[in-house]
Design a protein around this motif. Structure first.
Motif, PDB file in Angstrom:
ATOM      1  N   ARG A   1       0.804  -1.213   0.000  1.00  0.00           N
ATOM      2  CA  ARG A   1       0.000   0.000   0.000  1.00  0.00           C
ATOM      3  C   ARG A   1       0.842   1.270   0.000  1.00  0.00           C
ATOM      4  N   ASP A   2       1.966   1.222   0.668  1.00  0.00           N
ATOM      5  CA  ASP A   2       2.740   2.431   0.896  1.00  0.00           C
ATOM      6  C   ASP A   2       3.994   2.413   0.018  1.00  0.00           C
ATOM      7  N   TYR A   3       4.038   3.308  -0.955  1.00  0.00           N
ATOM      8  CA  TYR A   3       5.172   3.324  -1.873  1.00  0.00           C
ATOM      9  C   TYR A   3       5.360   4.727  -2.418  1.00  0.00           C
ATOM     10  N   SER A   4       6.410   4.910  -3.151  1.00  0.00           N
ATOM     11  CA  SER A   4       6.670   6.172  -3.846  1.00  0.00           C
ATOM     12  C   SER A   4       6.752   5.916  -5.340  1.00  0.00           C
ATOM     13  N   ILE A   5       6.274   6.873  -6.091  1.00  0.00           N
ATOM     14  CA  ILE A   5       6.501   6.909  -7.527  1.00  0.00           C
ATOM     15  C   ILE A   5       7.403   8.103  -7.790  1.00  0.00           C
ATOM     16  N   GLY A   6       8.497   7.846  -8.452  1.00  0.00           N
ATOM     17  CA  GLY A   6       9.443   8.913  -8.729  1.00  0.00           C
ATOM     18  C   GLY A   6       9.641   9.125 -10.214  1.00  0.00           C
ATOM     19  N   TRP A   7       9.988  10.336 -10.547  1.00  0.00           N
ATOM     20  CA  TRP A   7      10.387  10.677 -11.913  1.00  0.00           C
ATOM     21  C   TRP A   7      11.883  10.974 -11.910  1.00  0.00           C
ATOM     22  N   PHE A   8      12.572  10.385 -12.854  1.00  0.00           N
ATOM     23  CA  PHE A   8      13.997  10.598 -13.013  1.00  0.00           C
ATOM     24  C   PHE A   8      14.261  10.965 -14.464  1.00  0.00           C
ATOM     25  N   ARG A   9      15.396  11.555 -14.709  1.00  0.00           N
ATOM     26  CA  ARG A   9      15.742  11.883 -16.083  1.00  0.00           C
ATOM     27  C   ARG A   9      17.224  11.668 -16.319  1.00  0.00           C
ATOM     28  N   GLN A  10      17.527  11.403 -17.566  1.00  0.00           N
ATOM     29  CA  GLN A  10      18.923  11.222 -17.940  1.00  0.00           C
ATOM     30  C   GLN A  10      19.156  11.883 -19.282  1.00  0.00           C
TER      31      GLN A  10
ATOM     32  N   TYR B   1      12.972  10.798 -19.717  1.00  0.00           N
ATOM     33  CA  TYR B   1      12.348  10.788 -18.396  1.00  0.00           C
ATOM     34  C   TYR B   1      11.798   9.394 -18.103  1.00  0.00           C
ATOM     35  N   TYR B   2      12.089   8.922 -16.898  1.00  0.00           N
ATOM     36  CA  TYR B   2      11.649   7.607 -16.458  1.00  0.00           C
ATOM     37  C   TYR B   2      10.808   7.743 -15.198  1.00  0.00           C
ATOM     38  N   CYS B   3       9.817   6.880 -15.058  1.00  0.00           N
ATOM     39  CA  CYS B   3       9.142   6.783 -13.778  1.00  0.00           C
ATOM     40  C   CYS B   3       9.525   5.455 -13.129  1.00  0.00           C
ATOM     41  N   ALA B   4       9.507   5.452 -11.818  1.00  0.00           N
ATOM     42  CA  ALA B   4       9.946   4.288 -11.077  1.00  0.00           C
ATOM     43  C   ALA B   4       9.147   4.158  -9.799  1.00  0.00           C
ATOM     44  N   ALA B   5       9.079   2.950  -9.268  1.00  0.00           N
ATOM     45  CA  ALA B   5       8.359   2.683  -8.027  1.00  0.00           C
ATOM     46  C   ALA B   5       9.316   2.120  -6.988  1.00  0.00           C
TER      47      ALA B   5
ATOM     48  N   ALA C   1      17.214   3.361  -4.637  1.00  0.00           N
ATOM     49  CA  ALA C   1      16.190   2.800  -3.762  1.00  0.00           C
ATOM     50  C   ALA C   1      14.965   2.316  -4.525  1.00  0.00           C
ATOM     51  N   TYR C   2      14.865   2.664  -5.794  1.00  0.00           N
ATOM     52  CA  TYR C   2      13.694   2.295  -6.579  1.00  0.00           C
ATOM     53  C   TYR C   2      13.899   0.933  -7.227  1.00  0.00           C
ATOM     54  N   GLU C   3      12.852   0.120  -7.176  1.00  0.00           N
ATOM     55  CA  GLU C   3      12.980  -1.280  -7.573  1.00  0.00           C
ATOM     56  C   GLU C   3      12.416  -1.575  -8.956  1.00  0.00           C
ATOM     57  N   SER C   4      11.413  -0.810  -9.359  1.00  0.00           N
ATOM     58  CA  SER C   4      10.758  -1.080 -10.642  1.00  0.00           C
ATOM     59  C   SER C   4      10.818   0.172 -11.498  1.00  0.00           C
ATOM     60  N   TRP C   5      11.152  -0.026 -12.752  1.00  0.00           N
ATOM     61  CA  TRP C   5      11.322   1.104 -13.663  1.00  0.00           C
ATOM     62  C   TRP C   5      10.495   0.898 -14.920  1.00  0.00           C
ATOM     63  N   GLY C   6       9.942   1.990 -15.408  1.00  0.00           N
ATOM     64  CA  GLY C   6       9.265   1.946 -16.683  1.00  0.00           C
ATOM     65  C   GLY C   6      10.227   2.306 -17.799  1.00  0.00           C
ATOM     66  N   GLN C   7       9.745   2.200 -19.021  1.00  0.00           N
ATOM     67  CA  GLN C   7      10.579   2.632 -20.140  1.00  0.00           C
ATOM     68  C   GLN C   7      10.573   4.159 -20.148  1.00  0.00           C
ATOM     69  N   GLY C   8      11.521   4.757 -20.771  1.00  0.00           N
ATOM     70  CA  GLY C   8      11.615   6.202 -20.756  1.00  0.00           C
ATOM     71  C   GLY C   8      10.761   6.861 -21.823  1.00  0.00           C
ATOM     72  N   THR C   9      10.531   8.143 -21.631  1.00  0.00           N
ATOM     73  CA  THR C   9       9.869   8.962 -22.634  1.00  0.00           C
ATOM     74  C   THR C   9      10.753  10.189 -22.855  1.00  0.00           C
ATOM     75  N   LEU C  10      10.998  10.496 -24.107  1.00  0.00           N
ATOM     76  CA  LEU C  10      11.952  11.547 -24.444  1.00  0.00           C
ATOM     77  C   LEU C  10      11.293  12.919 -24.436  1.00  0.00           C
ATOM     78  N   VAL C  11      11.923  13.833 -23.733  1.00  0.00           N
ATOM     79  CA  VAL C  11      11.503  15.226 -23.720  1.00  0.00           C
ATOM     80  C   VAL C  11      12.620  16.049 -24.346  1.00  0.00           C
ATOM     81  N   THR C  12      12.289  16.782 -25.389  1.00  0.00           N
ATOM     82  CA  THR C  12      13.266  17.635 -26.061  1.00  0.00           C
ATOM     83  C   THR C  12      12.763  19.070 -26.027  1.00  0.00           C
ATOM     84  N   VAL C  13      13.565  19.955 -25.474  1.00  0.00           N
ATOM     85  CA  VAL C  13      13.206  21.359 -25.373  1.00  0.00           C
ATOM     86  C   VAL C  13      14.143  22.153 -26.268  1.00  0.00           C
ATOM     87  N   SER C  14      13.591  22.794 -27.272  1.00  0.00           N
ATOM     88  CA  SER C  14      14.405  23.569 -28.198  1.00  0.00           C
ATOM     89  C   SER C  14      14.496  25.022 -27.743  1.00  0.00           C
ATOM     90  N   SER C  15      15.603  25.644 -28.058  1.00  0.00           N
ATOM     91  CA  SER C  15      15.825  27.044 -27.646  1.00  0.00           C
ATOM     92  C   SER C  15      15.272  28.017 -28.660  1.00  0.00           C
TER      93      SER C  15
END
Length: 123
Positions: free
Chosen positions: A30-39, A94-98, A109-123
């Motif tokens: 019941r008690d968990y965290s969902i995190g967003w990470f980026r690389q 960007y990845y989300c993880a549990a 500390a995160y055990e489960s990872w989803g596939q990433g989604t690409l974010v591209t910000v142009s100047s």
């Protein structure tokens, strides 16, 4: 088995907005965290934001505070990352993880990872 599906990435101009979604399933606790990470290319993975499932406590990296907002829709088992005022330096996969509720932004500390989604910000 916990499964995570991230979506919502794309190409946006600096100053624009995107909303990422992380659909989660398979939790047996019941008690968990969902995190967003980026690389970004050539850089180490960075914790962006996370939210706890029970209390809805949120954490943000200093680099995104005031611009990004994490939220959850428990009925849909989905966590969102609203990203505003995007900058070119936000460009990354960007990845989300549990993980445990106290995982904070520690990627190890995160055990489960989803596939990433690409974010591209142009100047």
């Amino acid at each position: 088995e916990v499964q995570l599906q991230a979506s919502g990435g794309g190409l946006v101009k600096a100053g624009g907005s995107l909303r990422l979604s992380c659909a989660a399933s398979g939790f047996t606790f019941r008690d968990y965290s969902i995190g967003w990470f980026r690389q970004a290319p050539g850089k180490e993975r960075e914790g962006v934001s996370c939210i706890t499932s029970v209390d809805g406590i949120t954490y943000y990296a200093d680099s995104v505070k005031g611009r990004f907002t994490i939220s959850s829709d428990n009925a849909k088992n989905t966590v969102y990352l609203q990203m505003n005022s995007l900058k070119p330096e936000d460009t990354a996969v960007y990845y989300c993880a549990a993980g445990p509720a106290k995982a904070l932004l520690r990627d190890w500390a995160y055990e489960s990872w989803g596939q990433g989604t690409l974010v591209t910000v142009s100047s």
